[in-house]
Design a protein around this motif. Structure first.
Motif, PDB file in Angstrom:
ATOM      1  N   LYS A  75       0.851  -1.195   0.000  1.00 42.26           N
ATOM      2  CA  LYS A  75       0.000   0.000   0.000  1.00 42.26           C
ATOM      3  C   LYS A  75       0.883   1.241   0.000  1.00 42.26           C
ATOM      4  O   LYS A  75       1.999   1.205   0.513  1.00 42.26           O
ATOM      5  N   ASP A  76       0.333   2.336  -0.533  1.00 39.82           N
ATOM      6  CA  ASP A  76       1.068   3.598  -0.477  1.00 39.82           C
ATOM      7  C   ASP A  76       0.837   4.258   0.876  1.00 39.82           C
ATOM      8  O   ASP A  76       0.087   3.751   1.713  1.00 39.82           O
ATOM      9  N   SER A  77       1.462   5.403   1.086  1.00 39.01           N
ATOM     10  CA  SER A  77       1.414   6.066   2.395  1.00 39.01           C
ATOM     11  C   SER A  77       0.012   6.524   2.777  1.00 39.01           C
ATOM     12  O   SER A  77      -0.262   6.775   3.945  1.00 39.01           O
ATOM     13  N   LYS A  78      -0.897   6.612   1.805  1.00 39.80           N
ATOM     14  CA  LYS A  78      -2.278   7.015   2.083  1.00 39.80           C
ATOM     15  C   LYS A  78      -3.191   5.812   2.309  1.00 39.80           C
ATOM     16  O   LYS A  78      -4.382   5.964   2.534  1.00 39.80           O
ATOM     17  N   ASN A  86      -3.716   3.345   0.057  1.00 41.39           N
ATOM     18  CA  ASN A  86      -4.262   2.811  -1.194  1.00 41.39           C
ATOM     19  C   ASN A  86      -3.445   1.602  -1.643  1.00 41.39           C
ATOM     20  O   ASN A  86      -2.213   1.631  -1.594  1.00 41.39           O
ATOM     21  N   GLY A 120       9.158   8.641   9.250  1.00 42.52           N
ATOM     22  CA  GLY A 120       7.826   8.138   9.591  1.00 42.52           C
ATOM     23  C   GLY A 120       7.831   6.830  10.358  1.00 42.52           C
ATOM     24  O   GLY A 120       6.929   6.001  10.200  1.00 42.52           O
ATOM     25  N   SER A 179       7.313  -0.747  12.191  1.00 41.95           N
ATOM     26  CA  SER A 179       8.255  -0.501  11.097  1.00 41.95           C
ATOM     27  C   SER A 179       9.334  -1.573  11.066  1.00 41.95           C
ATOM     28  O   SER A 179       9.807  -2.026  12.109  1.00 41.95           O
ATOM     29  N   THR A 196       3.155  -1.239   4.054  1.00 44.45           N
ATOM     30  CA  THR A 196       2.815   0.123   3.629  1.00 44.45           C
ATOM     31  C   THR A 196       4.103   0.913   3.431  1.00 44.45           C
ATOM     32  O   THR A 196       4.986   0.910   4.291  1.00 44.45           O
ATOM     33  N   PRO A 211       6.327   4.234   3.176  1.00 39.26           N
ATOM     34  CA  PRO A 211       6.274   5.576   3.770  1.00 39.26           C
ATOM     35  C   PRO A 211       6.179   6.644   2.678  1.00 39.26           C
ATOM     36  O   PRO A 211       6.483   6.382   1.507  1.00 39.26           O
ATOM     37  N   SER A 212       5.785   7.851   3.065  1.00 41.56           N
ATOM     38  CA  SER A 212       5.626   8.934   2.088  1.00 41.56           C
ATOM     39  C   SER A 212       6.964   9.483   1.613  1.00 41.56           C
ATOM     40  O   SER A 212       7.038  10.159   0.592  1.00 41.56           O
ATOM     41  N   ALA A 213       8.049   9.202   2.337  1.00 42.68           N
ATOM     42  CA  ALA A 213       9.382   9.664   1.966  1.00 42.68           C
ATOM     43  C   ALA A 213      10.416   8.754   2.608  1.00 42.68           C
ATOM     44  O   ALA A 213      10.082   7.953   3.481  1.00 42.68           O
ATOM     45  N   THR A 214      11.663   8.880   2.161  1.00 44.03           N
ATOM     46  CA  THR A 214      12.760   8.151   2.796  1.00 44.03           C
ATOM     47  C   THR A 214      13.889   9.126   3.071  1.00 44.03           C
ATOM     48  O   THR A 214      13.950  10.202   2.473  1.00 44.03           O
TER      49      THR A 214
END
Length: 134
Positions: free
Chosen positions: A23-26, A28, A93, A98, A116, A118-121
């Motif tokens: 899944k993506d950070s949102k 989805n 995040g 994790s 999932t 994270p939105s960034a690394t």
């Protein structure tokens, strides 16, 4: 079973593998894949063109393959090593579930697990250039 190297992935016959949801950070769904016992999340992501970096190529020297796992599956995993915990401390995040994708090897009991992204690394070693996978 022969010892496998990081990045060594053979796709199982459809319907026979361990299901893993990305899944993506949102939240989805990006993709659901099937894997073999012993495959690691980072290698699987690369095999299936899922955007999980892995700058150090699985040598536990970065946190760019950080994923957040479903809590019920996280508890089935062995404890992270000290090296993995050190790298996780630098992950963007960070959560209670994790892990580094390069360190999570799939077993049958992990069937249906969600990873999932994270939105960034945070990557200290690369200046925004995506590494090529070998």
């Amino acid at each position: 079973m022969a010892r496998r190297h990081h990045g060594d992935v053979t796709r199982p016959a459809p319907g026979t593998g361990i299901k893993l949801h990305f899944k993506d950070s949102k939240g989805n769904l990006v993709k659901t894949i099937e894997a073999n016992e012993g495959d690691d999340i980072l290698s699987l992501a690369h095999e299936h063109d899922i955007d999980l970096e892995g700058a150090c190529e699985g040598s536990v020297a970065c946190s760019t393959c950080h994923v957040v796992l479903s809590p019920e599956h996280y508890d089935l995993l062995p404890e992270p090593s000290d090296d993995e915990n050190d790298m996780l401390d630098m992950a963007f995040g960070l959560t209670d579930t994790s892990r580094l994708g390069c360190q999570v090897q799939l077993t049958r009991e992990l069937d249906g697990m969600t990873a999932t992204l994270p939105s960034a690394t945070r990557n200290m070693f690369v200046d925004g250039k995506k590494p090529t996978h070998h």
